[in-house]
Design an enzyme around this catalytic site. Sequence first.
Site: not given
Ligand code: TZP
Length: 214
Positions: A39, A108, A137
């Site tokens: 990503r 997602s 995010k």
């Molecule tokens: N989609 C929903 S929450 C998220 C994404 C890409 C972020 C997840 O990152 P982390 O650091 O595991 O909370």
Amino acid sequence: MKLPSPLYVILDREAAGGRDLLPLLDAVLGGGCRMVQLREKHMPLAELYPVARALGERCRQAGALFLVNDRADLARAVGADGLHVGQDDLPAAAARGLLPRGAVLGVSTHDPRQAHQALADGADYIAVGSIFPTGTKAEFRLVGTQLLATLRPEIPVPLVGIGGITPDNAEQVITAGADAVAVISAVCAAPDPEAATRRLMERLETALRNRSLN
Ligand code: TZP
Ligand code: MG
């Protein structure tokens, strides 16, 4: 499909504080994870392409699944095992049409309508989140473990919980019905990513064992 491991680590350079992704991948593989995503929201494609190729090659050597986030063109160009798209990316059905036969497509989702649409569009697994608050995010939608519990009986493909997952709350995500969890900061921002991966793998395997006994 059956996911190759209950832990899905998303490699994100920003979350890794700019650390090089190849040693980070080695740590993730060393910790036992066999499902990895690249990503990268900022790097120009010209720079990202060789990085993606190198990561993909290392995953192939280790027998791990390698997916690319957002970009169907990059996934194809580097011969990734699959692509992960969100609600703001190329629609899943269109992305599916660009991928070679047998490629893995992940989507997602944040509510039941999106999850059922992803299924109809040919998703091989469906990510559900954000399960917990996350700093990774910016505009996350908090859905809690409840959405996993709602979707579990309705969705026949693997469900992957994402968002704010750590070794301490991972079991709740499995108990609610996820087949795997995806993490960014819990591994990429960890001082020792290999130990963090191993701890998550252990917690997830225990949680899956406990769930199958109940
Ligand atoms: N989609 C929903 S929450 C998220 C994404 C890409 C972020 C997840 O990152 P982390 O650091 O595991 O909370
Ligand atoms: Mg996306």
